[in-house]
Design an enzyme around this catalytic site. Structure first.
Site, PDB file in Angstrom:
ATOM      1  N   LYS A  90      30.803  32.715  37.093  1.00  0.00           N
ATOM      2  CA  LYS A  90      30.705  33.860  36.686  1.00  0.00           C
ATOM      3  C   LYS A  90      29.518  34.216  36.130  1.00  0.00           C
ATOM      4  O   LYS A  90      28.979  34.315  35.195  1.00  0.00           O
ATOM      5  CB  LYS A  90      31.840  33.803  35.353  1.00  0.00           C
ATOM      6  CG  LYS A  90      32.559  35.505  35.387  1.00  0.00           C
ATOM      7  CD  LYS A  90      33.540  35.427  34.101  1.00  0.00           C
ATOM      8  CE  LYS A  90      33.914  36.675  34.230  1.00  0.00           C
ATOM      9  NZ  LYS A  90      35.032  37.436  35.481  1.00  0.00           N
ATOM     10  N   GLU A 125      38.460  38.531  47.152  1.00  0.00           N
ATOM     11  CA  GLU A 125      38.819  38.885  45.960  1.00  0.00           C
ATOM     12  C   GLU A 125      38.350  40.331  45.621  1.00  0.00           C
ATOM     13  O   GLU A 125      37.203  40.832  46.549  1.00  0.00           O
ATOM     14  CB  GLU A 125      38.618  37.873  44.931  1.00  0.00           C
ATOM     15  CG  GLU A 125      36.974  37.778  44.656  1.00  0.00           C
ATOM     16  CD  GLU A 125      36.689  36.776  43.634  1.00  0.00           C
ATOM     17  OE1 GLU A 125      37.242  36.779  42.578  1.00  0.00           O
ATOM     18  OE2 GLU A 125      35.392  36.056  43.618  1.00  0.00           O
TER      19      GLU A 125
HETATM   20  C1  LIG Z   1      36.089  37.563  35.895  1.00  0.00           C
HETATM   21  C2  LIG Z   1      36.410  37.691  37.358  1.00  0.00           C
HETATM   22  C3  LIG Z   1      37.764  37.399  37.783  1.00  0.00           C
HETATM   23  C4  LIG Z   1      38.773  37.145  36.839  1.00  0.00           C
HETATM   24  O1  LIG Z   1      38.779  36.070  36.205  1.00  0.00           O
HETATM   25  P1  LIG Z   1      39.479  35.734  34.689  1.00  0.00           P
HETATM   26  O2  LIG Z   1      39.200  34.316  34.221  1.00  0.00           O
HETATM   27  O3  LIG Z   1      40.884  35.691  35.072  1.00  0.00           O
HETATM   28  O4  LIG Z   1      39.161  37.078  34.105  1.00  0.00           O
HETATM   29  C5  LIG Z   1      37.858  37.055  39.085  1.00  0.00           C
HETATM   30  N1  LIG Z   1      36.898  37.348  40.120  1.00  0.00           N
HETATM   31  C6  LIG Z   1      35.681  37.591  39.599  1.00  0.00           C
HETATM   32  C7  LIG Z   1      34.508  37.788  40.707  1.00  0.00           C
HETATM   33  C8  LIG Z   1      35.389  37.758  38.264  1.00  0.00           C
HETATM   34  O5  LIG Z   1      34.071  38.066  37.894  1.00  0.00           O
END
Ligand SMILES: *Cc1c(COP(=O)(O)O)cnc(C)c1O
Length: 210
Positions: A90, A125
């Site tokens: 992240k 995604e």
């Molecule tokens: C934050 C995020 C998610 C979702 O993650 P969670 O842990 O469920 O909040 C999915 N994909 C990306 C690219 C993200 O930045």
């Protein structure tokens, strides 16, 4: 970056919520979103790892991430994160390249962009949420990990779904972390995206079309 010790992380979450308790929206009206951030803050201009790090938690009351439902634009001219890169982390740098395609999609009435692998055959995604679909014969599918974020909401949905397949409800026949093509998505019984901020984002028309 050194990992933030779990005790410190949790204590800061509690503190941030306590200090901003007045901003927690009434039940059903939204949520208090917590955004932890770890950044290099050492006094150096050189290109290299920082000698010092700052950990902060922002909080903000938020409403629905996809008001009126999620309508995703299939994006095959721009790629979110490279294989063997940092798409699974992240990291702030993963978002910036998404802003332009996202802005363009929003101007055309979409809520977000759905990214594919560079060959345009496998869905990955959305810019900040994980993708799922359910086939006509009740198989819940989500892309396997690698270039995508291993979201905690994705993990939660997988755990709940695996439990559902072992009940007699008949709602789901199996759960697969696999590659998913656009054709399969368009044929799917339903599709949704998941994330802490996004929650579970359903299409605006729940007819299975993205
Ligand atoms: C934050 C995020 C998610 C979702 O993650 P969670 O842990 O469920 O909040 C999915 N994909 C990306 C690219 C993200 O930045």
């Amino acid at each position: 970056m050194p990992p933030v010790p779990q005790d410190l992380f949790l204590e800061m979450c509690y503190e941030a919520v306590r200090a901003n308790a007045d901003w927690v929206p009434p039940e059903g009206k939204g949520a208090l979103y917590l955004r932890p951030l770890l950044m290099g803050s050492g006094a150096a201009l050189g290109v290299g790892p920082s000698s010092e790090f700052t950990f902060v938690i922002y909080v903000a009351p938020v409403g629905s991430y996809f008001p009126g439902g999620a309508r995703l634009r299939v994006e095959t001219n721009h790629h979110r994160a490279a294989e063997m890169g940092v798409g699974y982390v992240k990291a702030a740098g993963n978002y910036a390249p998404c802003f332009l395609p996202q802005k363009d999609a929003k101007e055309k009435g979409f809520s977000d962009v759905l990214y594919f692998d560079p060959s345009g055959t496998r869905v990955e995604e959305a810019a900040a949420s994980n993708f799922f679909c359910v086939t006509k014969d009740g198989v819940l599918k989500t892309p396997s990990l690698g270039t995508i974020l291993a979201g905690v909401t994705r993990d939660t949905i997988l755990k709940l779904a695996r439990r559902l397949t072992s009940t007699e409800s008949g709602l789901l026949t199996s759960v697969q972390e696999t590659s998913i093509s656009l054709g399969e998505i368009l044929e799917a019984r339903e599709a949704f995206v998941t994330g802490t901020a996004a929650a579970v984002g359903w299409p605006s028309h729940r007819d299975g079309n993205v």
